[in-house]
Design a protein around this motif. Structure first.
Motif, short mmCIF file in Angstrom:
data_model
loop_
_atom_site.label_atom_id
_atom_site.label_comp_id
_atom_site.label_asym_id
_atom_site.label_seq_id
_atom_site.Cartn_x
_atom_site.Cartn_y
_atom_site.Cartn_z
N GLU A 65 0.83 -1.21 0.00
CA GLU A 65 0.00 0.00 0.00
C GLU A 65 0.87 1.26 0.00
O GLU A 65 0.54 2.25 -0.66
N ASP A 66 1.97 1.23 0.73
CA ASP A 66 2.91 2.37 0.72
C ASP A 66 3.50 2.56 -0.67
O ASP A 66 3.62 3.69 -1.16
N ILE A 67 3.87 1.46 -1.32
CA ILE A 67 4.44 1.52 -2.67
C ILE A 67 3.40 2.02 -3.66
O ILE A 67 3.68 2.87 -4.50
N TYR A 68 2.18 1.52 -3.53
CA TYR A 68 1.08 1.94 -4.40
C TYR A 68 0.86 3.46 -4.28
O TYR A 68 0.80 4.16 -5.29
N ASN A 69 0.74 3.95 -3.07
CA ASN A 69 0.52 5.38 -2.85
C ASN A 69 1.70 6.22 -3.36
O ASN A 69 1.50 7.29 -3.95
N PHE A 70 2.91 5.73 -3.16
CA PHE A 70 4.10 6.43 -3.65
C PHE A 70 4.03 6.62 -5.16
O PHE A 70 4.20 7.73 -5.66
N TYR A 71 3.77 5.54 -5.88
CA TYR A 71 3.77 5.63 -7.35
C TYR A 71 2.54 6.35 -7.89
O TYR A 71 2.64 7.07 -8.89
N MET A 72 1.39 6.20 -7.26
CA MET A 72 0.20 6.90 -7.73
C MET A 72 0.31 8.41 -7.52
O MET A 72 -0.30 9.20 -8.24
N ASN A 73 1.09 8.83 -6.53
CA ASN A 73 1.29 10.26 -6.29
C ASN A 73 2.51 10.83 -7.02
O ASN A 73 2.47 11.94 -7.54
N LYS A 74 3.58 10.07 -7.07
CA LYS A 74 4.85 10.58 -7.60
C LYS A 74 4.91 10.59 -9.13
O LYS A 74 5.38 11.57 -9.72
N LEU A 78 5.73 13.64 -12.32
CA LEU A 78 6.88 13.56 -13.23
C LEU A 78 6.44 13.47 -14.70
O LEU A 78 7.25 13.19 -15.56
N GLY A 79 5.14 13.67 -14.95
CA GLY A 79 4.65 13.69 -16.32
C GLY A 79 4.06 12.38 -16.81
O GLY A 79 3.67 12.27 -17.98
N TRP A 80 3.95 11.38 -15.96
CA TRP A 80 3.39 10.11 -16.36
C TRP A 80 1.86 10.16 -16.27
O TRP A 80 1.31 10.82 -15.41
N LYS A 81 1.19 9.45 -17.16
CA LYS A 81 -0.28 9.39 -17.17
C LYS A 81 -0.71 7.94 -16.92
O LYS A 81 -0.20 7.02 -17.55
N VAL A 82 -1.65 7.74 -16.01
CA VAL A 82 -2.15 6.40 -15.69
C VAL A 82 -3.14 5.98 -16.77
O VAL A 82 -4.13 6.66 -17.02
N GLU A 83 -2.85 4.86 -17.43
CA GLU A 83 -3.77 4.31 -18.43
C GLU A 83 -4.64 3.22 -17.83
O GLU A 83 -5.79 3.05 -18.21
N TYR A 84 -4.08 2.45 -16.93
CA TYR A 84 -4.79 1.34 -16.30
C TYR A 84 -4.27 1.18 -14.89
O TYR A 84 -3.07 1.26 -14.65
N GLU A 85 -5.18 0.93 -13.96
CA GLU A 85 -4.78 0.73 -12.58
C GLU A 85 -5.82 -0.14 -11.91
O GLU A 85 -7.02 0.07 -12.06
N GLN A 86 -5.36 -1.17 -11.22
CA GLN A 86 -6.25 -2.04 -10.47
C GLN A 86 -5.53 -2.43 -9.18
O GLN A 86 -4.35 -2.78 -9.21
N SER A 87 -6.23 -2.34 -8.07
CA SER A 87 -5.60 -2.71 -6.81
C SER A 87 -6.59 -3.47 -5.94
O SER A 87 -7.80 -3.45 -6.17
N ALA A 88 -6.05 -4.15 -4.94
CA ALA A 88 -6.89 -4.86 -3.99
C ALA A 88 -7.74 -3.90 -3.17
O ALA A 88 -8.75 -4.30 -2.60
#
Length: 104
Positions: A65-74, A78-88
């Protein structure tokens, strides 16, 4: 033992060490199955504590969950766009006992 014996023994030990080191470097397959290596890109941060293995990164403990939040926020910063995301976190079915996330 005289001075020459110590020199010979030291040379043999050094040669063995250098041979072992060269073998380790030649057979290093840490990043073998990875198409993107975060350590080689400035715009892909690496969560502190993640260690590379053959095809994925691992960390001690239950930190997904810490890793998920880090990458979803960071990453968006930095210019990245989320195309697909699925989590528990999105799964309310109690019978599913998986944890983690996938994103693209």
């Amino acid at each position: 033992m005289n001075k020459n014996d110590f020199l010979l023994l030291g040379s043999v030990v050094l040669l063995l060490f250098l041979g072992w080191f060269a073998y380790q470097k030649a057979t290093d397959d840490t990043y073998e199955g990875m198409s993107i290596i975060p350590e080689q890109h400035r715009d892909i941060p690496l969560f502190e504590g993640l260690k590379p293995t053959r095809s994925h990164y691992v960390i001690k403990g239950n930190r997904w969950e810490d890793i998920y939040n880090f990458y979803m926020n960071k990453l968006p910063k930095l210019g990245w766009k989320v195309e697909y995301e699925q989590s528990a976190l999105d799964d309310n079915n109690d019978e599913n006992d998986w944890s983690g996330f996938h994103s693209r």
